[in-house]
Write a protein that holds these residues in place. Structure first.
Motif, PDB file in Angstrom:
ATOM      1  N   ILE A   1     -15.723 -20.853  -9.342  1.00  0.00           N
ATOM      2  CA  ILE A   1     -14.951 -21.023  -8.117  1.00  0.00           C
ATOM      3  C   ILE A   1     -14.499 -19.648  -7.641  1.00  0.00           C
ATOM      4  CG2 ILE A   1     -12.819 -21.955  -7.140  1.00  0.00           C
ATOM      5  CD1 ILE A   1     -13.062 -24.272  -9.070  1.00  0.00           C
ATOM      6  N   THR A   2     -14.684 -19.372  -6.363  1.00  0.00           N
ATOM      7  CA  THR A   2     -14.304 -18.073  -5.813  1.00  0.00           C
ATOM      8  C   THR A   2     -12.994 -18.176  -5.031  1.00  0.00           C
ATOM      9  OG1 THR A   2     -15.450 -18.375  -3.701  1.00  0.00           O
ATOM     10  CG2 THR A   2     -16.759 -17.541  -5.556  1.00  0.00           C
ATOM     11  N   LEU A   3     -12.326 -17.042  -4.890  1.00  0.00           N
ATOM     12  CA  LEU A   3     -11.103 -17.007  -4.088  1.00  0.00           C
ATOM     13  C   LEU A   3     -11.389 -17.318  -2.622  1.00  0.00           C
ATOM     14  CD1 LEU A   3      -9.222 -13.922  -5.549  1.00  0.00           C
ATOM     15  CD2 LEU A   3      -8.584 -16.316  -5.774  1.00  0.00           C
ATOM     16  N   ARG A   4     -12.563 -16.946  -2.143  1.00  0.00           N
ATOM     17  CA  ARG A   4     -12.920 -17.250  -0.771  1.00  0.00           C
ATOM     18  C   ARG A   4     -13.019 -18.756  -0.553  1.00  0.00           C
ATOM     19  NH1 ARG A   4     -15.018 -13.949   2.970  1.00  0.00           N
ATOM     20  NH2 ARG A   4     -13.556 -12.547   1.953  1.00  0.00           N
ATOM     21  N   GLN A   5     -13.602 -19.468  -1.517  1.00  0.00           N
ATOM     22  CA  GLN A   5     -13.661 -20.924  -1.413  1.00  0.00           C
ATOM     23  C   GLN A   5     -12.258 -21.531  -1.369  1.00  0.00           C
ATOM     24  OE1 GLN A   5     -15.986 -21.714  -4.903  1.00  0.00           O
ATOM     25  NE2 GLN A   5     -17.916 -21.888  -3.767  1.00  0.00           N
ATOM     26  N   ILE A   6     -11.376 -21.007  -2.202  1.00  0.00           N
ATOM     27  CA  ILE A   6      -9.996 -21.515  -2.214  1.00  0.00           C
ATOM     28  C   ILE A   6      -9.312 -21.212  -0.890  1.00  0.00           C
ATOM     29  CG2 ILE A   6      -7.726 -21.201  -3.277  1.00  0.00           C
ATOM     30  CD1 ILE A   6      -9.175 -20.821  -5.951  1.00  0.00           C
TER      31      ILE A   6
ATOM     32  N   TYR B   1     -10.705 -20.974   2.043  1.00  0.00           N
ATOM     33  CA  TYR B   1     -11.229 -21.919   3.029  1.00  0.00           C
ATOM     34  C   TYR B   1     -10.611 -23.305   2.829  1.00  0.00           C
ATOM     35  CZ  TYR B   1     -14.938 -18.464   3.961  1.00  0.00           C
ATOM     36  OH  TYR B   1     -15.630 -17.333   4.292  1.00  0.00           O
ATOM     37  N   PHE B   2     -10.541 -23.731   1.580  1.00  0.00           N
ATOM     38  CA  PHE B   2     -10.001 -25.062   1.283  1.00  0.00           C
ATOM     39  C   PHE B   2      -8.547 -25.180   1.734  1.00  0.00           C
ATOM     40  CE2 PHE B   2      -7.579 -27.718  -1.725  1.00  0.00           C
ATOM     41  CZ  PHE B   2      -8.127 -28.958  -1.427  1.00  0.00           C
ATOM     42  N   VAL B   3      -7.737 -24.173   1.424  1.00  0.00           N
ATOM     43  CA  VAL B   3      -6.319 -24.205   1.815  1.00  0.00           C
ATOM     44  C   VAL B   3      -6.188 -24.205   3.334  1.00  0.00           C
ATOM     45  CG1 VAL B   3      -4.149 -22.915   1.765  1.00  0.00           C
ATOM     46  CG2 VAL B   3      -5.505 -23.163  -0.326  1.00  0.00           C
ATOM     47  N   SER B   4      -7.023 -23.426   4.015  1.00  0.00           N
ATOM     48  CA  SER B   4      -6.968 -23.389   5.472  1.00  0.00           C
ATOM     49  C   SER B   4      -7.312 -24.749   6.071  1.00  0.00           C
ATOM     50  CB  SER B   4      -7.928 -22.320   6.005  1.00  0.00           C
ATOM     51  OG  SER B   4      -7.898 -22.299   7.422  1.00  0.00           O
TER      52      SER B   4
ATOM     53  N   GLY C   1      -6.566 -29.368   9.046  1.00  0.00           N
ATOM     54  CA  GLY C   1      -7.200 -30.674   9.182  1.00  0.00           C
ATOM     55  C   GLY C   1      -8.520 -30.630   9.930  1.00  0.00           C
ATOM     56  N   ARG C   2      -9.011 -29.436  10.239  1.00  0.00           N
ATOM     57  CA  ARG C   2     -10.260 -29.279  10.990  1.00  0.00           C
ATOM     58  C   ARG C   2     -11.063 -28.102  10.437  1.00  0.00           C
ATOM     59  NH1 ARG C   2      -6.678 -30.821  15.087  1.00  0.00           N
ATOM     60  NH2 ARG C   2      -7.422 -32.544  16.399  1.00  0.00           N
ATOM     61  N   ILE C   3     -12.319 -28.356  10.113  1.00  0.00           N
ATOM     62  CA  ILE C   3     -13.185 -27.289   9.613  1.00  0.00           C
ATOM     63  C   ILE C   3     -13.474 -26.284  10.722  1.00  0.00           C
ATOM     64  CG2 ILE C   3     -15.495 -26.757   8.738  1.00  0.00           C
ATOM     65  CD1 ILE C   3     -15.383 -29.338   7.153  1.00  0.00           C
ATOM     66  N   SER C   4     -13.688 -26.768  11.944  1.00  0.00           N
ATOM     67  CA  SER C   4     -14.003 -25.864  13.055  1.00  0.00           C
ATOM     68  C   SER C   4     -12.860 -24.897  13.320  1.00  0.00           C
ATOM     69  CB  SER C   4     -14.318 -26.669  14.317  1.00  0.00           C
ATOM     70  OG  SER C   4     -13.222 -27.498  14.675  1.00  0.00           O
ATOM     71  N   GLN C   5     -11.643 -25.397  13.302  1.00  0.00           N
ATOM     72  CA  GLN C   5     -10.478 -24.545  13.557  1.00  0.00           C
ATOM     73  C   GLN C   5     -10.269 -23.553  12.428  1.00  0.00           C
ATOM     74  OE1 GLN C   5      -6.928 -26.732  14.455  1.00  0.00           O
ATOM     75  NE2 GLN C   5      -5.625 -24.929  14.440  1.00  0.00           N
ATOM     76  N   SER C   6     -10.427 -24.002  11.193  1.00  0.00           N
ATOM     77  CA  SER C   6     -10.263 -23.106  10.043  1.00  0.00           C
ATOM     78  C   SER C   6     -11.324 -22.028  10.025  1.00  0.00           C
ATOM     79  CB  SER C   6     -10.295 -23.912   8.746  1.00  0.00           C
ATOM     80  OG  SER C   6      -9.137 -24.706   8.623  1.00  0.00           O
ATOM     81  N   ALA C   7     -12.535 -22.372  10.452  1.00  0.00           N
ATOM     82  CA  ALA C   7     -13.598 -21.370  10.508  1.00  0.00           C
ATOM     83  C   ALA C   7     -13.218 -20.233  11.451  1.00  0.00           C
ATOM     84  CB  ALA C   7     -14.903 -22.023  10.946  1.00  0.00           C
TER      85      ALA C   7
ATOM     86  N   GLN D   1     -18.846 -22.082  11.115  1.00  0.00           N
ATOM     87  CA  GLN D   1     -18.510 -23.410  10.622  1.00  0.00           C
ATOM     88  C   GLN D   1     -19.475 -23.845   9.529  1.00  0.00           C
ATOM     89  OE1 GLN D   1     -17.691 -26.212  13.718  1.00  0.00           O
ATOM     90  NE2 GLN D   1     -17.904 -27.992  12.390  1.00  0.00           N
ATOM     91  N   SER D   2     -20.747 -23.485   9.682  1.00  0.00           N
ATOM     92  CA  SER D   2     -21.736 -23.871   8.672  1.00  0.00           C
ATOM     93  C   SER D   2     -21.472 -23.171   7.339  1.00  0.00           C
ATOM     94  CB  SER D   2     -23.147 -23.552   9.168  1.00  0.00           C
ATOM     95  OG  SER D   2     -23.289 -22.162   9.442  1.00  0.00           O
ATOM     96  N   SER D   3     -21.065 -21.888   7.387  1.00  0.00           N
ATOM     97  CA  SER D   3     -20.769 -21.159   6.151  1.00  0.00           C
ATOM     98  C   SER D   3     -19.577 -21.772   5.432  1.00  0.00           C
ATOM     99  CB  SER D   3     -20.490 -19.686   6.458  1.00  0.00           C
ATOM    100  OG  SER D   3     -21.625 -19.054   6.982  1.00  0.00           O
ATOM    101  N   MET D   4     -18.563 -22.162   6.205  1.00  0.00           N
ATOM    102  CA  MET D   4     -17.396 -22.775   5.596  1.00  0.00           C
ATOM    103  C   MET D   4     -17.750 -24.133   4.993  1.00  0.00           C
ATOM    104  SD  MET D   4     -13.574 -23.442   7.113  1.00  0.00           S
ATOM    105  CE  MET D   4     -13.075 -21.757   6.747  1.00  0.00           C
TER     106      MET D   4
END
Length: 315
Positions: free
Chosen positions: A17-22, A24-27, A32-38, A45-48
């Motif tokens: 597990i990477t800090l970058r993944q964490i 993204y997950f926290v964001s 509540g939206r992947i597009s907004q967090s990206a 959005q695809s990378s996230m």
């Protein structure tokens, strides 16, 4: 569909597990939206989406599910969030601790802070200071900015943490910015502005606006709204950030506040979403302030050096 472990014995030794993944997950948990967090994390959005899928594979559990308005955390996701939210902070603190020389600083430092700094930075900062300087006594005084600046000039305080973006900067004082916190639009998650392709102050002026009256914020708001020759339609002005947060979450208005004071939930447990504006607005800058005249004490210098490292953690 990913195959998840069915028992503790199936868990891999290294979860990868990477800090970058964490991050993204926290964001995504916050928005509540992947597009907004990206957008907030400055990735596609695809990378996230791929990073979050890899995170679920590594954890061995479904952490979030999609719904028409975005995504929500599963029960497993909520449990995971409680444990990993502070992971990046813990790693940064470990790096700072490893880089610092093991020295003992004793004595006293008189530190002035304004109410925003006191509420959102001091708990974490004082905890970090007590771990780093076991013998250093930090006396914290909370006052308004002008009172603190006078106390610095009168040598009643040694150092201060202020919103330096609010000050005209006195010639006899030195100001060093420690962190810059972007300001964004806060709304109810289903507010139409969250899905708008762009949002300007003209758009926000058509909404009921909730104005926080804290730490010279009203004056700051007046300045950047005046720059665009538009004014907010103020429904309520309050010194309580929790009142503003609750009203936003209930859909009773919108506001513009900094990331430093953002929380994804109101006290009642209702969600708050944020998004970038399409026009530039000033950041909220926190900085250290001290007297130019004379030489700073060993204790003050040690605290300043600590803050210069710690600012990377707070951002």
């Amino acid at each position: 569909m990913a195959r998840f472990p069915t028992s503790r014995l199936d868990l891999p030794v290294a979860l990868h597990i990477t800090l970058r993944q964490i991050e993204y997950f926290v964001s995504v948990a916050d928005t509540g939206r992947i597009s907004q967090s990206a957008k907030l994390c400055a990735v596609s959005q695809s990378s996230m989406t791929v990073a979050l899928q890899n995170l679920e594979d590594a954890v061995g559990a479904v952490l979030m599910v999609r719904h028409p308005k975005g995504v929500r955390l599963t029960d497993a996701g909520e449990r995971f969030l409680r444990h990993v939210r502070q992971a990046p902070l813990a790693v940064e603190r470990a790096i700072v601790a490893a880089q610092e020389e093991p020295e003992q600083i004793a004595g006293r430092v008189r530190l002035g802070v304004t109410e925003t700094v006191s509420a959102y930075l001091m708990p974490s900062l004082l905890s970090s200071l007590s771990q780093r300087f076991a013998n250093l006594q930090v006396e914290v005084v909370e006052q308004d900015r002008e009172t603190i600046e006078r106390a610095l000039l009168d040598e009643a305080l040694d150092l201060a943490l202020l919103l330096v973006s609010n000050t005209s900067q006195h010639d006899a004082l030195h100001y060093e910015t420690m962190l810059r916190s972007p300001r964004r639009l806060w709304t109810h998650p289903e507010h139409p502005l969250q899905e708008a392709p762009r949002v300007t102050l003209d758009d926000i002026a058509r909404e009921d606006f909730l104005l926080l009256d804290m730490d010279e914020h009203v004056r700051t708001v007046g300045k950047y709204w005046a720059r665009y020759a538009v004014a907010p339609r103020i429904r309520m002005q309050s010194r309580s950030i929790e009142a503003v947060r609750s009203l936003v979450a209930l859909g009773q208005g919108v506001t513009i506040l900094s990331d430093l004071v953002y929380r994804p939930w109101s006290l009642e447990g209702n969600r708050i979403s944020r998004r970038d504006l399409s026009v530039p607005v000033p950041t909220m800058d926190v900085g250290a302030v001290w007297r130019r005249a004379g030489s700073a004490s060993l204790q003050t210098t040690a605290l300043l050096d600590f803050l210069r490292n710690w600012k990377r953690i707070a951002q």
